[in-house]
Design a protein around this motif. Structure first.
Motif, PDB file in Angstrom:
ATOM      1  N   ALA A   1       0.822  -1.206   0.000  1.00  0.00           N
ATOM      2  CA  ALA A   1       0.000   0.000   0.000  1.00  0.00           C
ATOM      3  C   ALA A   1       0.859   1.261   0.000  1.00  0.00           C
ATOM      4  CB  ALA A   1      -0.922  -0.007   1.222  1.00  0.00           C
ATOM      5  N   THR A   2       1.969   1.209   0.711  1.00  0.00           N
ATOM      6  CA  THR A   2       2.885   2.358   0.742  1.00  0.00           C
ATOM      7  C   THR A   2       3.459   2.632  -0.640  1.00  0.00           C
ATOM      8  OG1 THR A   2       3.467   1.903   3.047  1.00  0.00           O
ATOM      9  CG2 THR A   2       4.997   3.248   1.781  1.00  0.00           C
ATOM     10  N   LYS A   3       3.810   1.568  -1.365  1.00  0.00           N
ATOM     11  CA  LYS A   3       4.345   1.737  -2.717  1.00  0.00           C
ATOM     12  C   LYS A   3       3.278   2.289  -3.665  1.00  0.00           C
ATOM     13  CE  LYS A   3       6.606  -0.691  -6.538  1.00  0.00           C
ATOM     14  NZ  LYS A   3       7.371   0.542  -6.847  1.00  0.00           N
ATOM     15  N   ILE A   4       2.059   1.793  -3.532  1.00  0.00           N
ATOM     16  CA  ILE A   4       0.965   2.287  -4.368  1.00  0.00           C
ATOM     17  C   ILE A   4       0.779   3.790  -4.171  1.00  0.00           C
ATOM     18  CG2 ILE A   4      -1.547   2.237  -4.656  1.00  0.00           C
ATOM     19  CD1 ILE A   4      -1.432  -0.770  -4.104  1.00  0.00           C
ATOM     20  N   ILE A   5       0.790   4.214  -2.921  1.00  0.00           N
ATOM     21  CA  ILE A   5       0.602   5.629  -2.614  1.00  0.00           C
ATOM     22  C   ILE A   5       1.797   6.454  -3.091  1.00  0.00           C
ATOM     23  CG2 ILE A   5       0.424   7.281  -0.703  1.00  0.00           C
ATOM     24  CD1 ILE A   5      -1.270   5.164   0.765  1.00  0.00           C
ATOM     25  N   ALA A   6       3.005   5.920  -2.886  1.00  0.00           N
ATOM     26  CA  ALA A   6       4.210   6.645  -3.306  1.00  0.00           C
ATOM     27  C   ALA A   6       4.270   6.792  -4.826  1.00  0.00           C
ATOM     28  CB  ALA A   6       5.455   5.914  -2.802  1.00  0.00           C
ATOM     29  N   ASP A   7       3.859   5.765  -5.567  1.00  0.00           N
ATOM     30  CA  ASP A   7       3.883   5.846  -7.036  1.00  0.00           C
ATOM     31  C   ASP A   7       2.878   6.869  -7.555  1.00  0.00           C
ATOM     32  OD1 ASP A   7       5.837   3.956  -7.035  1.00  0.00           O
ATOM     33  OD2 ASP A   7       4.575   2.307  -7.764  1.00  0.00           O
ATOM     34  N   GLY A   8       1.792   7.030  -6.847  1.00  0.00           N
ATOM     35  CA  GLY A   8       0.843   8.102  -7.162  1.00  0.00           C
ATOM     36  C   GLY A   8      -0.055   7.880  -8.361  1.00  0.00           C
ATOM     37  N   VAL A   9      -0.030   6.699  -8.989  1.00  0.00           N
ATOM     38  CA  VAL A   9      -0.824   6.518 -10.207  1.00  0.00           C
ATOM     39  C   VAL A   9      -2.324   6.526  -9.925  1.00  0.00           C
ATOM     40  CG1 VAL A   9       0.976   5.329 -11.502  1.00  0.00           C
ATOM     41  CG2 VAL A   9      -0.538   4.016 -10.009  1.00  0.00           C
ATOM     42  N   PHE A  10      -2.724   6.025  -8.780  1.00  0.00           N
ATOM     43  CA  PHE A  10      -4.150   5.987  -8.471  1.00  0.00           C
ATOM     44  C   PHE A  10      -4.669   7.380  -8.100  1.00  0.00           C
ATOM     45  CE2 PHE A  10      -3.012   1.564  -8.150  1.00  0.00           C
ATOM     46  CZ  PHE A  10      -4.127   0.899  -8.623  1.00  0.00           C
ATOM     47  N   ILE A  11      -3.893   8.129  -7.353  1.00  0.00           N
ATOM     48  CA  ILE A  11      -4.338   9.472  -6.985  1.00  0.00           C
ATOM     49  C   ILE A  11      -4.376  10.379  -8.211  1.00  0.00           C
ATOM     50  CG2 ILE A  11      -2.024  10.322  -6.379  1.00  0.00           C
ATOM     51  CD1 ILE A  11      -5.379  11.197  -4.666  1.00  0.00           C
ATOM     52  N   LYS A  12      -3.448  10.193  -9.155  1.00  0.00           N
ATOM     53  CA  LYS A  12      -3.479  10.983 -10.392  1.00  0.00           C
ATOM     54  C   LYS A  12      -4.740  10.665 -11.189  1.00  0.00           C
ATOM     55  CE  LYS A  12       1.543  11.424 -10.853  1.00  0.00           C
ATOM     56  NZ  LYS A  12       2.740  10.989 -11.618  1.00  0.00           N
ATOM     57  N   ASN A  13      -5.134   9.405 -11.175  1.00  0.00           N
ATOM     58  CA  ASN A  13      -6.361   9.020 -11.876  1.00  0.00           C
ATOM     59  C   ASN A  13      -7.574   9.686 -11.242  1.00  0.00           C
ATOM     60  OD1 ASN A  13      -8.270   7.349 -13.492  1.00  0.00           O
ATOM     61  ND2 ASN A  13      -8.654   6.396 -11.503  1.00  0.00           N
ATOM     62  N   LEU A  14      -7.617   9.728  -9.902  1.00  0.00           N
ATOM     63  CA  LEU A  14      -8.747  10.368  -9.223  1.00  0.00           C
ATOM     64  C   LEU A  14      -8.816  11.858  -9.564  1.00  0.00           C
ATOM     65  CD1 LEU A  14      -8.715   8.779  -5.642  1.00  0.00           C
ATOM     66  CD2 LEU A  14     -10.197   8.219  -7.570  1.00  0.00           C
ATOM     67  N   GLN A  15      -7.656  12.499  -9.583  1.00  0.00           N
ATOM     68  CA  GLN A  15      -7.619  13.917  -9.915  1.00  0.00           C
ATOM     69  C   GLN A  15      -8.131  14.157 -11.329  1.00  0.00           C
ATOM     70  OE1 GLN A  15      -3.497  14.760  -9.202  1.00  0.00           O
ATOM     71  NE2 GLN A  15      -3.763  15.030  -6.991  1.00  0.00           N
ATOM     72  N   GLN A  16      -7.754  13.272 -12.239  1.00  0.00           N
ATOM     73  CA  GLN A  16      -8.172  13.414 -13.627  1.00  0.00           C
ATOM     74  C   GLN A  16      -9.664  13.112 -13.783  1.00  0.00           C
ATOM     75  OE1 GLN A  16      -6.388  14.543 -16.199  1.00  0.00           O
ATOM     76  NE2 GLN A  16      -8.188  14.354 -17.545  1.00  0.00           N
ATOM     77  N   ARG A  17     -10.136  12.071 -13.094  1.00  0.00           N
ATOM     78  CA  ARG A  17     -11.528  11.655 -13.258  1.00  0.00           C
ATOM     79  C   ARG A  17     -12.502  12.720 -12.739  1.00  0.00           C
ATOM     80  NH1 ARG A  17     -14.815   6.370 -10.923  1.00  0.00           N
ATOM     81  NH2 ARG A  17     -16.403   6.401 -12.572  1.00  0.00           N
ATOM     82  N   TYR A  18     -12.101  13.441 -11.702  1.00  0.00           N
ATOM     83  CA  TYR A  18     -12.986  14.448 -11.109  1.00  0.00           C
ATOM     84  C   TYR A  18     -12.543  15.872 -11.468  1.00  0.00           C
ATOM     85  CZ  TYR A  18     -14.884  10.552  -8.478  1.00  0.00           C
ATOM     86  OH  TYR A  18     -15.477   9.358  -8.126  1.00  0.00           O
ATOM     87  N   LEU A  19     -11.872  16.012 -12.608  1.00  0.00           N
ATOM     88  CA  LEU A  19     -11.322  17.298 -13.035  1.00  0.00           C
ATOM     89  C   LEU A  19     -12.415  18.338 -13.263  1.00  0.00           C
ATOM     90  CD1 LEU A  19      -8.601  18.634 -13.718  1.00  0.00           C
ATOM     91  CD2 LEU A  19      -8.973  17.965 -16.115  1.00  0.00           C
ATOM     92  N   SER A  20     -13.597  17.895 -13.666  1.00  0.00           N
ATOM     93  CA  SER A  20     -14.678  18.840 -13.979  1.00  0.00           C
ATOM     94  C   SER A  20     -15.166  19.609 -12.754  1.00  0.00           C
ATOM     95  CB  SER A  20     -15.857  18.106 -14.625  1.00  0.00           C
ATOM     96  OG  SER A  20     -16.424  17.180 -13.709  1.00  0.00           O
ATOM     97  N   PHE A  21     -14.787  19.159 -11.562  1.00  0.00           N
ATOM     98  CA  PHE A  21     -15.194  19.856 -10.343  1.00  0.00           C
ATOM     99  C   PHE A  21     -14.182  20.919  -9.908  1.00  0.00           C
ATOM    100  CE2 PHE A  21     -17.567  15.878 -10.065  1.00  0.00           C
ATOM    101  CZ  PHE A  21     -18.833  16.332  -9.749  1.00  0.00           C
ATOM    102  N   HIS A  22     -13.142  21.129 -10.715  1.00  0.00           N
ATOM    103  CA  HIS A  22     -12.079  22.066 -10.350  1.00  0.00           C
ATOM    104  C   HIS A  22     -12.287  23.459 -10.939  1.00  0.00           C
ATOM    105  CE1 HIS A  22      -8.889  18.846  -9.115  1.00  0.00           C
ATOM    106  NE2 HIS A  22     -10.119  18.503  -8.766  1.00  0.00           N
ATOM    107  N   SER A  23     -13.263  23.616 -11.819  1.00  0.00           N
ATOM    108  CA  SER A  23     -13.485  24.920 -12.431  1.00  0.00           C
ATOM    109  C   SER A  23     -14.933  25.040 -12.885  1.00  0.00           C
ATOM    110  CB  SER A  23     -12.545  25.127 -13.636  1.00  0.00           C
ATOM    111  OG  SER A  23     -12.807  24.134 -14.625  1.00  0.00           O
ATOM    112  N   GLY A  24     -15.333  26.257 -13.242  1.00  0.00           N
ATOM    113  CA  GLY A  24     -16.662  26.477 -13.787  1.00  0.00           C
ATOM    114  C   GLY A  24     -17.783  26.046 -12.858  1.00  0.00           C
ATOM    115  N   PHE A  25     -18.836  25.457 -13.478  1.00  0.00           N
ATOM    116  CA  PHE A  25     -19.994  25.030 -12.701  1.00  0.00           C
ATOM    117  C   PHE A  25     -19.606  24.020 -11.628  1.00  0.00           C
ATOM    118  CE2 PHE A  25     -23.091  21.622 -12.084  1.00  0.00           C
ATOM    119  CZ  PHE A  25     -24.113  22.336 -11.471  1.00  0.00           C
ATOM    120  N   GLY A  26     -18.710  23.085 -11.962  1.00  0.00           N
ATOM    121  CA  GLY A  26     -18.312  22.056 -10.996  1.00  0.00           C
ATOM    122  C   GLY A  26     -17.701  22.649  -9.739  1.00  0.00           C
TER     123      GLY A  26
END
Length: 471
Positions: free
Chosen positions: A402-427
């Motif tokens: 789990a520590t390696k998964i978090i350190a690699d950051g691939v899952f958190i980057k995916n979450l940031q990308q998937r919910y990108l529409s909430f970072h600007s505008g109406f979202g």
């Protein structure tokens, strides 16, 4: 008898006078009394593949993700699971028949018998190298004919436990009052229809809190095993829920007056998530009763606590999986109940659990309460030891992954990308609580009614997670 062989079951009944007379102090004995064939379990990452009595991944003092490994996991051993479980299986004829009896058992319910079991437990904990255990009040001493006699037995046992704890450097992760074993609680303890039953439960909780304080328990657990009802036709639900909350509030108030600083934990009844029963319904074949729990999952438990203003005093002790994720999301995760699991637990599920714990910021003052249900043919003490070593080690391996998964950051980057529409505008306006239904309508019209969405790529992320857990 061989070092790790099981004994023939012995059955004896003792009179009340036997219980009263069994008050002689038992001296702490050498740490090879009950597990002479088990050495202190060591961390051997390069050890032999068939050495199942050593840790390959769990190294308590090794720093992982900024903390010692034992601080992330805080593994504790369930006293009931390890030292009361007799191997009984299934239901029907012979359901409660023991499958084995250990060397420390003599078939009686004397205070001496309880002390022997405790000596065996602390020898076991010491050899596993854990710092915590979990225990119910009625695991420490037998009940007497009166409350005074019961408390006297408990007091003597607590003095004995204090000696064992100081000797081995171990203390309770949580302590709890057993409000379900005695038949007086068949129709509930804190939700009983009888005021005298509620009174007895309150007295038992008071004493248990005092014991928790004396033993230095990190937390105090409430689990309403029989808090509910069997028929709505004869139940005043509002009264029962209010009484349930009143007793919990009384406990929280007494904790403060006592000066006890442990965290109060509330554990829902999750039985129905592992059966085919309807939600909230749990069956007890032993007494042929069906109970509908008021706190049958994490959400119902948190709703109950918030409804009665108890959410600031209590946190949730959660089973692994979806319920743990919800408890963490609500900011209410206090501890993990990993009892009645297979040994070793599936690595993928264990890694998801530990990943959630890290993202939760840890579990202190809670931890992971481990209780293994041995397989029917696992009769020897070596089987008991191997099961707990393998389970603790599985959590150690999961922490590394789990520590390696978090350190690699691939899952958190995916979450940031998937919910990108909430970072600007109406979202962004929606997330900040600035949007209205009228704005929803206006925004949708500007998009020409388009509400398309991209694939969540779940298959990809499950496959990637699988690769981590297979390395």
């Amino acid at each position: 008898m061989a070092m790790f062989s099981a004994q023939t079951v012995k059955r004896q009944k003792t009179s009340a006078s036997t219980l009263r007379d069994a008050s002689a102090r038992t001296n702490v004995t050498e740490t090879n009394e009950f597990f002479p064939g088990l050495a202190k379990v060591e961390y051997k990452p390069d050890g032999s593949i068939d050495d199942t009595l050593s840790y390959r991944y769990f190294n308590s003092s090794e720093r992982i993700h900024g903390r010692p490994m034992e601080d992330w996991l805080r593994p504790s051993i369930s006293f009931w699971q390890a030292f009361h479980f007799t191997g009984s299986q299934g239901q029907g004829i012979g359901w409660n028949e023991p499958n084995f009896t250990r060397s420390w058992e003599d078939g009686t319910h004397s205070l001496d018998s309880y002390k022997r079991r405790l000596r065996a437990a602390f020898e076991f904990y010491n050899k596993l190298g854990v710092k915590y255990w979990t225990v119910w009040d009625r695991d420490l001493a037998p009940e007497g004919d009166t409350l005074e006699e019961t408390n006297h037995n408990l007091d003597e046992s607590v003095e004995f436990v204090n000696e064992l704890q100081h000797r081995h450097g171990i203390k309770p992760l949580w302590f709890a009052a057993n409000l379900h074993y005695n038949s007086r609680y068949n129709n509930g303890a804190l939700t009983s229809s009888e005021a005298q039953v509620i009174s007895y439960a309150g007295a038992q909780i008071k004493k248990a809190l005092e014991v928790a304080h004396k033993l230095g328990a990190e937390s105090f657990l409430f689990r309403g095993v029989k808090e509910g009802y069997s028929s709505t036709l004869n139940t005043d639900h509002t009264r029962q829920l209010r009484n349930y909350a009143r007793l919990l509030k009384m406990a929280a108030d007494y904790k403060e007056r006592l000066g006890y600083r442990g965290q109060l934990l509330f554990e829902p009844n999750y039985e129905d998530f592992y059966t085919n029963y309807p939600a909230g319904q749990a069956h007890y074949y032993g007494d042929q009763k069906t109970y509908y729990h008021y706190d049958y999952d994490t959400t119902s438990a948190i709703c109950f606590l918030k409804q009665y203003g108890l959410d600031r005093q209590f946190k949730i002790s959660s089973k692994p999986g979806h319920q743990l994720i919800l408890a963490s999301a609500y900011g209410m995760l206090g501890s993990v109940d990993a009892t009645s699991i297979t040994s070793p637990p599936p690595l993928s599920e264990t890694t998801e659990l530990i990943k959630a714990v890290i993202e939760n910021g840890g579990l202190q003052p809670g931890g992971i309460n481990i209780g293994v249900k041995l397989r029917p043919d696992s009769l020897d003490l070596k089987d008991l030891a191997v099961s707990y070593v393998a389970t603790i080690d599985a959590f150690g391996k999961a922490l590394r992954i789990a520590t390696k998964i978090i350190a690699d950051g691939v899952f958190i980057k995916n979450l940031q990308q998937r919910y990108l529409s909430f970072h600007s505008g109406f979202g962004s306006r929606f997330m900040n609580g600035e949007a209205s239904l009228e704005e929803c309508e206006e925004h949708t019209r500007k998009q020409n009614g388009d509400a398309s969405y991209a694939s969540g790529r779940s298959e990809h992320w499950q496959a990637l997670f699988h690769r981590y857990t297979q390395n």
